[in-house]
Write a protein that holds these residues in place. Structure first.
Motif, short mmCIF file in Angstrom:
data_model
loop_
_atom_site.label_atom_id
_atom_site.label_comp_id
_atom_site.label_asym_id
_atom_site.label_seq_id
_atom_site.Cartn_x
_atom_site.Cartn_y
_atom_site.Cartn_z
N GLY A 1 15.74 5.21 42.15
CA GLY A 1 16.56 4.13 41.59
C GLY A 1 17.61 3.66 42.58
N ILE B 1 14.93 4.83 33.50
CA ILE B 1 13.54 5.13 33.84
C ILE B 1 13.42 6.52 34.48
CG2 ILE B 1 12.66 2.78 33.99
CD1 ILE B 1 13.23 2.82 36.96
N ARG C 1 21.10 1.42 33.67
CA ARG C 1 19.82 0.74 33.83
C ARG C 1 18.92 1.52 34.78
NH1 ARG C 1 20.38 -5.26 36.12
NH2 ARG C 1 20.93 -4.11 37.99
N ALA C 2 19.54 2.05 35.85
CA ALA C 2 18.76 2.84 36.81
C ALA C 2 18.34 4.18 36.20
CB ALA C 2 19.57 3.07 38.08
N GLY D 1 14.10 -3.09 42.33
CA GLY D 1 14.63 -1.73 42.45
C GLY D 1 14.32 -0.87 41.23
N LEU D 2 14.02 -1.52 40.11
CA LEU D 2 13.68 -0.77 38.89
C LEU D 2 12.18 -0.55 38.77
CD1 LEU D 2 16.19 -2.52 36.54
CD2 LEU D 2 16.16 -0.09 37.03
#
Lengths: 302, 253
Positions: free
Chosen positions: B90, B166, B162-163, A188-189
């Motif tokens: 994400g 990026i 974390r999502a 998912g990343l």
């Protein structure tokens, strides 16, 4: 059959003998299970005690650091220790990468299908092949057909093949314990499947994979049949200088001393001493791997 | 709707083998808006969400028909790189799923797999993302400790950080608060409110009050079909269809 009274609690209606019988049965079975578990520990204790009692006199510095002399009735077993170490490490160096790669393919990439079923069947059957058959195969294929001669390389390859199913099995189990949510989070990343495997799945599975490696190396170190045709010789006082050299090895040395030596009775202490060294060597390798595993677990924050 | 169209789903069908899980769904998502997907268990809302970042590709024998456009490009086009797509969209999962790594490494993970090696840039993005996820103050002294030592609510905010690291354009949230207690849930909801200024957020939720609180647009799913979609205020106060009204008033589902 009597009708049960719905108003009374069920415990009051149970026949007393039945309750007693259930309890009795439970006690018996627990005792049986406990006994079965105890047998394991006892067996190991007896083996160790037996080896120590008969072998400790043979262990001394000369025994560990010198080659055998006087038709192997005196002297040490250094070439055997070195040989077994080389063979085990060689076997694990061959089977660990192949085993892990196979398990990754089976668990992470392969879908379900006929080819996969055949591969699995192959692995399961490989695990069931007797070790002497591996030895004959090694002789025919590595030693003769591939012209490796009786050598460390041929022996390590044979032992590597032998421990492959153990390592594949353990690695697959370890990969299965990695939660699917980790894979999903990684994908998912924007990670690729390969990145996910190398950065998340394998590190998580590493302690379990190491357990497989421990089992594999233990089995490889103690095997006699696969190396007697492929790597080990009756006697060579020199330590090997290349992977194409033939060597002595602990299990084969024990076999030779106790069945084909010039003085079987007189060398009994040497036989027990050699067995003791072999056991300690295997335990030592296991211990090293267990410590490594514990360190990995700690570093992984599990 | 006057906002920018970010994603557009057109006549989407989804099959698990022979079972048709989603039927003819068309729905638009707007930048800067939170869209909530509601409906009873098994209605296909999670399946639908997972179509949006092609997470369903992982399911063997599944099949997609129709189009999903992200900035007018079909994400199911064969030229699309799935990994790149997922770094643009994400996802936050139902159960907090931080990696068994340090807090820092969890947030840095997405950057690293996307090829960013500059250490100061990574450190900056980690701090920024933890701040955005309202977690920085709680963890700033222990970002090199294991993420698994955090509480459930903190873990989920870490997953959001974390999502965010990026810089995705769209964030999919699959019942992000369902495993959390009310206080942690409230924090997540406040966070969603903050984040919608920067991202297009699509959230699946079981909890209708939550949908009403956090979303601008709500879509009601039932039995694999999109029954009704409208502005959240309108859908919850004046639903057009009886089926929707029955569900939001708790008469079934």
């Amino acid at each position: 059959m009597t009708k049960t009274d719905v108003k009374k609690p069920i415990t009051e209606q149970l026949a007393l003998p039945h309750i007693k019988y259930r309890k009795f049965k439970q006690t018996i079975f627990f005792a049986l299970f406990r006994f079965a578990a105890l047998i394991n520990g006892t067996a190991l204790a007896i083996i160790l005690f037996f080896l120590l009692k008969n072998g400790y006199k043979a262990i001394n510095w000369t025994f560990l650091t010198q080659p055998p002399i006087d038709s192997m009735t005196k002297g040490g077993i250094l070439p055997c220790i070195v040989g077994t170490l080389y063979l085990s490490l060689g076997a694990i160096a061959i089977s660990l990468p192949i085993g892990i790669a196979s398990a990754i393919y089976l668990n992470e990439y392969a879908g379900s299908g006929r080819v996969l079923r055949i591969i699995r069947l192959g692995i399961n059957n490989l695990a069931g092949v007797p070790s002497v058959v591996f030895g004959l195969f090694g002789l025919a294929f590595f030693v003769i057909y591939l012209k490796m001669g009786v050598s460390i390389l041929a022996g390590a390859l044979t032992l590597g093949l032998l421990s492959l199913p153990v390592i594949i099995g353990a690695t697959e189990e370890a990969l299965k314990t990695v939660p699917e949510t980790y894979r999903e989070a990684s994908l998912g990343l924007g990670a690729t499947k390969l990145q996910t495997i190398f950065r998340v799945v394998l590190p998580c599975a590493m302690p379990g994979i190491l357990t497989g490696a421990i089992l594999g190396i233990s089995r490889a170190a103690g095997e006699t049949a696969p190396i007697m045709f492929t790597a080990a010789v009756f006697f060579t006082p020199d330590l090997p200088s290349s992977i194409f050299d033939e060597i002595m090895a602990l299990p084969y040395h024990i076999y030779v001393l106790s069945t084909a030596g010039t003085e079987i009775e007189a060398t009994r202490p040497l036989q027990y001493g050699t067995s003791l060294v072999l056991i300690v060597l295997v335990f030592g390798m296991n211990l090293a791997a267990i410590l490594l595993r514990a360190r990995l677990r700690k570093r992984m924050h599990i | 709707m006057d906002a920018d169209l970010k994603m557009s789903v057109k006549q989407l069908n989804f099959f698990y083998d022979k079972f048709k899980a989603l039927e003819n769904i068309s729905l638009d998502f707007y930048a800067g808006h939170v869209t909530a997907l509601i409906g009873p268990s098994g209605c296909g809302k999670s399946t639908f969400l997972r179509c949006l970042n092609r997470m369903n590709d992982l399911i063997p024998k599944s099949r997609v028909e129709g189009k999903i456009l992200l900035d007018n490009e079909d994400i199911y086009d064969c030229a699309v790189n799935v990994a790149t797509l997922r770094s643009r969209i994400g996802m936050v999962f139902q159960k907090p799923n931080p990696f068994p790594k340090t807090i820092f490494e969890n947030v840095a993970y997405g950057l690293r797999v996307n090829g960013i090696k500059d250490k100061t840039l990574i450190a900056d993005r980690v701090t920024e993302s933890l701040n955005q996820a309202a977690l920085w103050d709680e963890v700033k002294d222990r970002i090199y400790d294991s993420a698994l030592e955090l509480s459930g609510g903190q873990q989920q905010r870490l997953c959001i950080a974390r999502a965010l690291a990026i810089k995705p354009e769209v964030i999919l949230m699959d019942e992000p608060a369902s495993a959390l207690d009310p206080i942690a849930t409230q924090k997540i909801e406040e966070l969603i409110h903050q984040l919608k200024k920067m991202f297009t957020i699509i959230i699946v939720t079981h909890n209708m009050q939550q949908a009403a609180r956090v979303s601008d647009i709500t879509a009601f799913f039932y039995m694999g079909k999109l029954i009704e979609t409208d502005k959240t205020d309108t859908l919850f106060t004046r639903p057009k269809l009886k089926q929707t009204e029955d569900y939001i008033t708790g008469r079934f589902g």
